[in-house]
Scaffold this motif. Structure first.
Motif, PDB file in Angstrom:
ATOM      1  N   ILE A 260     -20.386 -26.823  -5.629  1.00  0.00           N
ATOM      2  CA  ILE A 260     -21.238 -27.187  -4.504  1.00  0.00           C
ATOM      3  C   ILE A 260     -21.133 -25.874  -3.701  1.00  0.00           C
ATOM      4  CG2 ILE A 260     -21.064 -29.593  -4.147  1.00  0.00           C
ATOM      5  CD1 ILE A 260     -18.650 -28.961  -1.915  1.00  0.00           C
ATOM      6  N   GLY A 261     -20.300 -24.733  -3.924  1.00  0.00           N
ATOM      7  CA  GLY A 261     -20.338 -23.614  -3.286  1.00  0.00           C
ATOM      8  C   GLY A 261     -19.516 -22.550  -3.694  1.00  0.00           C
ATOM      9  N   THR A 262     -19.772 -21.141  -3.357  1.00  0.00           N
ATOM     10  CA  THR A 262     -18.934 -20.259  -3.981  1.00  0.00           C
ATOM     11  C   THR A 262     -18.784 -19.446  -2.553  1.00  0.00           C
ATOM     12  OG1 THR A 262     -20.489 -18.644  -4.584  1.00  0.00           O
ATOM     13  CG2 THR A 262     -19.696 -20.185  -6.207  1.00  0.00           C
ATOM     14  N   GLN A 263     -17.586 -18.370  -2.673  1.00  0.00           N
ATOM     15  CA  GLN A 263     -17.186 -17.704  -1.576  1.00  0.00           C
ATOM     16  C   GLN A 263     -16.517 -16.618  -1.998  1.00  0.00           C
ATOM     17  OE1 GLN A 263     -14.739 -19.749   1.149  1.00  0.00           O
ATOM     18  NE2 GLN A 263     -15.138 -18.872   2.739  1.00  0.00           N
ATOM     19  N   ILE A 264     -17.248 -15.266  -1.571  1.00  0.00           N
ATOM     20  CA  ILE A 264     -16.347 -14.084  -1.935  1.00  0.00           C
ATOM     21  C   ILE A 264     -15.394 -13.646  -0.731  1.00  0.00           C
ATOM     22  CG2 ILE A 264     -16.684 -11.436  -2.263  1.00  0.00           C
ATOM     23  CD1 ILE A 264     -19.244 -12.388  -3.877  1.00  0.00           C
ATOM     24  N   ARG A 265     -14.131 -13.479  -1.108  1.00  0.00           N
ATOM     25  CA  ARG A 265     -13.413 -12.714  -0.029  1.00  0.00           C
ATOM     26  C   ARG A 265     -12.953 -11.410  -0.629  1.00  0.00           C
ATOM     27  NH1 ARG A 265      -7.573 -13.907   2.757  1.00  0.00           N
ATOM     28  NH2 ARG A 265      -8.243 -13.621   4.782  1.00  0.00           N
ATOM     29  N   GLU A 266     -12.927 -10.324  -0.001  1.00  0.00           N
ATOM     30  CA  GLU A 266     -12.441  -9.153  -0.360  1.00  0.00           C
ATOM     31  C   GLU A 266     -11.271  -8.578   0.459  1.00  0.00           C
ATOM     32  OE1 GLU A 266     -14.742  -4.927  -0.559  1.00  0.00           O
ATOM     33  OE2 GLU A 266     -15.640  -6.583  -1.812  1.00  0.00           O
ATOM     34  N   MET A 267     -10.503  -7.961  -0.214  1.00  0.00           N
ATOM     35  CA  MET A 267      -9.226  -7.382   0.263  1.00  0.00           C
ATOM     36  C   MET A 267      -8.986  -5.896   0.240  1.00  0.00           C
ATOM     37  SD  MET A 267      -6.517  -9.639  -1.873  1.00  0.00           S
ATOM     38  CE  MET A 267      -4.940  -8.669  -1.111  1.00  0.00           C
ATOM     39  N   GLN A 268      -8.212  -5.166   0.805  1.00  0.00           N
ATOM     40  CA  GLN A 268      -8.069  -3.870   0.296  1.00  0.00           C
ATOM     41  C   GLN A 268      -6.439  -3.811   0.247  1.00  0.00           C
ATOM     42  OE1 GLN A 268      -9.864  -0.103   2.090  1.00  0.00           O
ATOM     43  NE2 GLN A 268      -7.952   0.018   3.145  1.00  0.00           N
ATOM     44  N   VAL A 269      -5.879  -3.428  -0.683  1.00  0.00           N
ATOM     45  CA  VAL A 269      -4.466  -3.324  -0.828  1.00  0.00           C
ATOM     46  C   VAL A 269      -3.877  -1.878  -1.083  1.00  0.00           C
ATOM     47  CG1 VAL A 269      -2.526  -3.874  -2.336  1.00  0.00           C
ATOM     48  CG2 VAL A 269      -4.589  -5.455  -2.182  1.00  0.00           C
ATOM     49  N   ILE A 270      -2.927  -1.521  -0.199  1.00  0.00           N
ATOM     50  CA  ILE A 270      -2.476  -0.116  -0.159  1.00  0.00           C
ATOM     51  C   ILE A 270      -1.092  -0.064  -0.645  1.00  0.00           C
ATOM     52  CG2 ILE A 270      -1.938   1.762   1.645  1.00  0.00           C
ATOM     53  CD1 ILE A 270      -4.307   0.891   3.395  1.00  0.00           C
ATOM     54  N   VAL A 271      -0.995   0.637  -1.545  1.00  0.00           N
ATOM     55  CA  VAL A 271       0.356   0.680  -2.172  1.00  0.00           C
ATOM     56  C   VAL A 271       0.792   2.301  -2.119  1.00  0.00           C
ATOM     57  CG1 VAL A 271       1.676   0.694  -4.129  1.00  0.00           C
ATOM     58  CG2 VAL A 271      -0.376  -0.762  -4.014  1.00  0.00           C
ATOM     59  N   ASP A 272       2.304   2.408  -1.490  1.00  0.00           N
ATOM     60  CA  ASP A 272       2.893   3.528  -1.013  1.00  0.00           C
ATOM     61  C   ASP A 272       4.097   3.877  -1.813  1.00  0.00           C
ATOM     62  OD1 ASP A 272       3.056   6.091   0.881  1.00  0.00           O
ATOM     63  OD2 ASP A 272       4.929   4.724   1.298  1.00  0.00           O
ATOM     64  N   ALA A 273       4.629   4.951  -2.019  1.00  0.00           N
ATOM     65  CA  ALA A 273       5.836   5.285  -2.887  1.00  0.00           C
ATOM     66  C   ALA A 273       6.972   5.584  -1.924  1.00  0.00           C
ATOM     67  CB  ALA A 273       5.564   6.475  -3.859  1.00  0.00           C
ATOM     68  N   THR A 274       6.673   5.965  -0.510  1.00  0.00           N
ATOM     69  CA  THR A 274       7.802   6.211   0.111  1.00  0.00           C
ATOM     70  C   THR A 274       8.745   5.248   0.757  1.00  0.00           C
ATOM     71  OG1 THR A 274       6.469   6.367   2.124  1.00  0.00           O
ATOM     72  CG2 THR A 274       6.440   8.442   0.769  1.00  0.00           C
ATOM     73  N   CYS A 275       8.152   3.967   0.609  1.00  0.00           N
ATOM     74  CA  CYS A 275       8.882   2.734   1.203  1.00  0.00           C
ATOM     75  C   CYS A 275       9.970   2.242   0.344  1.00  0.00           C
ATOM     76  CB  CYS A 275       7.887   1.844   1.726  1.00  0.00           C
ATOM     77  SG  CYS A 275       7.103   0.817   0.203  1.00  0.00           S
ATOM     78  N   THR A 276      11.206   1.859   1.012  1.00  0.00           N
ATOM     79  CA  THR A 276      12.272   1.382   0.321  1.00  0.00           C
ATOM     80  C   THR A 276      12.676  -0.080   0.653  1.00  0.00           C
ATOM     81  OG1 THR A 276      13.880   2.494   1.797  1.00  0.00           O
ATOM     82  CG2 THR A 276      13.002   3.568  -0.177  1.00  0.00           C
ATOM     83  N   ASN A 277      11.887  -0.631   1.674  1.00  0.00           N
ATOM     84  CA  ASN A 277      12.261  -1.809   2.276  1.00  0.00           C
ATOM     85  C   ASN A 277      11.844  -2.804   1.008  1.00  0.00           C
ATOM     86  OD1 ASN A 277       9.545  -1.446   3.142  1.00  0.00           O
ATOM     87  ND2 ASN A 277       9.940  -3.449   3.999  1.00  0.00           N
ATOM     88  N   GLN A 278      12.620  -3.941   1.100  1.00  0.00           N
ATOM     89  CA  GLN A 278      12.525  -4.955  -0.009  1.00  0.00           C
ATOM     90  C   GLN A 278      11.821  -6.147   0.565  1.00  0.00           C
ATOM     91  OE1 GLN A 278      15.306  -4.945  -3.172  1.00  0.00           O
ATOM     92  NE2 GLN A 278      16.918  -3.922  -1.706  1.00  0.00           N
ATOM     93  N   ASN A 279      10.991  -6.843  -0.154  1.00  0.00           N
ATOM     94  CA  ASN A 279      10.239  -8.009   0.422  1.00  0.00           C
ATOM     95  C   ASN A 279      11.180  -9.303   0.354  1.00  0.00           C
ATOM     96  OD1 ASN A 279       7.708  -6.757   0.558  1.00  0.00           O
ATOM     97  ND2 ASN A 279       7.379  -7.110  -1.503  1.00  0.00           N
ATOM     98  N   PRO A 280      10.908 -10.097   1.592  1.00  0.00           N
ATOM     99  CA  PRO A 280      11.664 -11.458   1.780  1.00  0.00           C
ATOM    100  C   PRO A 280      11.314 -12.207   0.747  1.00  0.00           C
ATOM    101  CG  PRO A 280       9.868 -11.424   3.251  1.00  0.00           C
ATOM    102  CD  PRO A 280       9.876  -9.755   2.445  1.00  0.00           C
ATOM    103  N   THR A 281      12.253 -13.276   0.274  1.00  0.00           N
ATOM    104  CA  THR A 281      11.982 -14.039  -0.816  1.00  0.00           C
ATOM    105  C   THR A 281      12.444 -15.589  -0.791  1.00  0.00           C
ATOM    106  OG1 THR A 281      12.371 -14.199  -3.270  1.00  0.00           O
ATOM    107  CG2 THR A 281      14.126 -13.474  -1.876  1.00  0.00           C
ATOM    108  N   VAL A 282      12.169 -16.315  -1.425  1.00  0.00           N
ATOM    109  CA  VAL A 282      12.826 -17.626  -1.560  1.00  0.00           C
ATOM    110  C   VAL A 282      13.849 -17.589  -2.754  1.00  0.00           C
ATOM    111  CG1 VAL A 282      10.727 -18.474  -0.708  1.00  0.00           C
ATOM    112  CG2 VAL A 282      10.921 -18.621  -3.212  1.00  0.00           C
ATOM    113  N   GLY A 283      14.823 -18.695  -2.607  1.00  0.00           N
ATOM    114  CA  GLY A 283      15.915 -18.632  -3.524  1.00  0.00           C
ATOM    115  C   GLY A 283      16.789 -17.264  -3.640  1.00  0.00           C
ATOM    116  N   THR A 284      16.775 -16.770  -4.888  1.00  0.00           N
ATOM    117  CA  THR A 284      17.631 -15.726  -4.828  1.00  0.00           C
ATOM    118  C   THR A 284      16.753 -14.469  -5.585  1.00  0.00           C
ATOM    119  OG1 THR A 284      18.328 -16.202  -7.203  1.00  0.00           O
ATOM    120  CG2 THR A 284      19.897 -16.479  -5.428  1.00  0.00           C
ATOM    121  N   THR A 285      15.828 -14.633  -6.562  1.00  0.00           N
ATOM    122  CA  THR A 285      14.996 -13.330  -6.915  1.00  0.00           C
ATOM    123  C   THR A 285      13.563 -14.013  -7.210  1.00  0.00           C
ATOM    124  OG1 THR A 285      16.888 -12.619  -8.020  1.00  0.00           O
ATOM    125  CG2 THR A 285      14.726 -11.567  -8.666  1.00  0.00           C
TER     126      THR A 285
END
Length: 439
Positions: A260-285
């Motif tokens: 009955i319908g479609t939808q386009i969603r567009e995103m821009q992803v920026i990736v950087d090599a200087t960051c060292t913080n790690q993402n939060p998670t669930v469980g352990t890994t």
């Protein structure tokens, strides 16, 4: 642990200062108001180091060939929101600082759409970010978004709504799990696929060529490819180099098996090599495809765990899940956000110790027969690493079987036989109602 030092912040801000333009992504959504009236919302995301957007209005066009309709409408500006992925109190390019900042511009107004099978809702805006790596000549291409709607079959339809911001900042060689966190108030089924980014002039849009090394199914450079779950919309990947990439996703909306319908969603992803913080998670890994870290604490007789993210059950049964959150950087506090209120109305969700290093969430639900099919909810985790926060999205799905039906009553005498046919549910065991003996 605050892994971004001042030097890293300066390097990151130096990268973003090259973004001469402004548009980072967007979407068109709508809700049915009454009769043929729909409230249409256009959301655009702006890189604050680039050109500003209008605080008056933005145009969206509407077209139906079968109904002979073609018009544009200026949607009034409603709000500008700072959605920068930064730690609390950080000064970004939105507020005169150097750390990359993002603003969300919201335009909204009522539009009359008579019943037609082939509506296009579309908009085009100049211009894309010239620093984009995965498209050919990005700075000369417009941002083009469109929806389709059949409001004859899909009468009084409401489009999917999104809870997650489509402008993530990620780190090289760190697993990224992202979901748009879409929900549909009508209970329609949603299916996702990668879409070629589009430019003007009109429906169905003009595909923009991918740069060398990128493609429709691999819009980013990663270690093991882009993994897209077509039923939940969750993307899981590990970016392997610096890049600014456009990722366009087409969401298809089905009602009782009919598109009955479609939808386009567009995103821009920026990736950087200087960051060292790690993402939060669930469980352990965290891993792709099932490490959701959930523990079933209440399970009715029909509840079945398919994997760490998926459950199957019957209507009117009970289920409760406990989900424990953590961060590889042990001093980071985690904020847990969710779309459960809109994605699964009637469920309860509580978080103990939110905004601490170890929040714990509890989800409970008793689905009804009206909830049959796949029900998807998303949890968005955000830590307080500085200046750019780590973020991760986890998606969970609960499939509710159709209520079992054993067919119409039949009467047999003597040696007569009857063919029994059941529907709904999963597997069946037949019992004699008088003796309760399995047959």
């Amino acid at each position: 642990m605050k892994k971004f030092l001042l030097l890293i912040a300066i390097v990151f801000s130096g990268i973003t200062s090259s973004y001469a333009s402004h548009l980072m992504g967007g979407e068109i959504t709508y809700v049915h108001v009454t009769g043929n009236v729909y409230e249409v919302t256009l959301i655009l995301y702006r890189d604050c180091s680039g050109i500003n957007l209008s605080t008056v209005s933005a145009n969206v066009s509407f077209q139906s060939t079968s109904c002979g309709q073609q018009f544009s409408q200026a949607l009034p500006w409603i709000a500008t929101n700072d959605v920068s992925q930064v730690c609390p109190g950080q000064t970004t390019t939105c507020t005169g600082g150097l750390v990359p900042g993002t603003q969300q511009f919201v335009y909204r107004g009522n539009v009359t759409l008579i019943p037609c099978a082939d509506w296009f809702l579309y908009t085009s805006h100049n211009a894309r970010n010239p620093a984009i790596n995965n498209l050919v000549n990005p700075g000369s291409q417009n941002l083009y978004l469109q929806n389709t709607l059949n409001n004859i079959i899909g009468a009084s339809n409401n489009s999917p709504q999104f809870f997650n911001v489509p402008t993530p900042y990620l780190c090289v060689n760190q697993l990224a799990i992202y979901s748009h966190a879409a929900s549909d108030v009508d209970g329609d089924s949603l299916y996702y696929e990668f879409n070629n980014p589009l430019t003007t002039p009109a429906p169905p849009g003009v595909p923009i060529a991918f740069a060398a090394g990128y493609s429709l199914l691999q819009p980013m450079i990663t270690t093991n490819g882009m993994n897209l779950n077509q039923q939940t919309g969750e993307m899981c990947f590990t970016p392997s180099q610096n890049q600014t990439s456009v990722v366009s996703v087409l969401i298809q909306e089905y009602r009782q098996g009919v598109l009955i319908g479609t939808q386009i969603r567009e995103m821009q992803v920026i990736v950087d090599a200087t960051c060292t913080n790690q993402n939060p998670t669930v469980g352990t890994t965290a891993t792709c495809g099932g490490a959701g870290g959930m523990t079933i604490t209440v399970a009715g007789p029909s509840v079945d765990s398919v994997d760490q993210n998926s459950i199957r059950m019957c209507p009117n049964d009970s289920v409760c899940l406990q989900i424990v959150f953590s961060d590889p950087d042990p001093l980071d506090n985690i904020t847990v956000m969710d779309n459960i209120a809109t994605a699964i109305p009637g469920a309860t969700w509580t978080v103990v110790n939110n905004n601490t290093p170890n929040p714990v969430g509890t989800f409970c639900w008793v689905p009804t027969p009206l909830d049959s099919g796949m029900n998807v909810f998303s949890l968005i985790l955000l830590d307080d690493a500085c200046p750019i926060s780590g973020t991760q999205t986890f998606t969970y799905d609960i499939t509710v079987f159709d209520e079992p039906y054993a067919g119409p009553d039949q009467i047999i005498c003597g040696t007569q036989t009857a063919q029994l046919q059941a529907s709904g549910g999963a597997t069946y065991t037949w019992f004699d109602a008088n003796t309760n003996i399995q047959v």
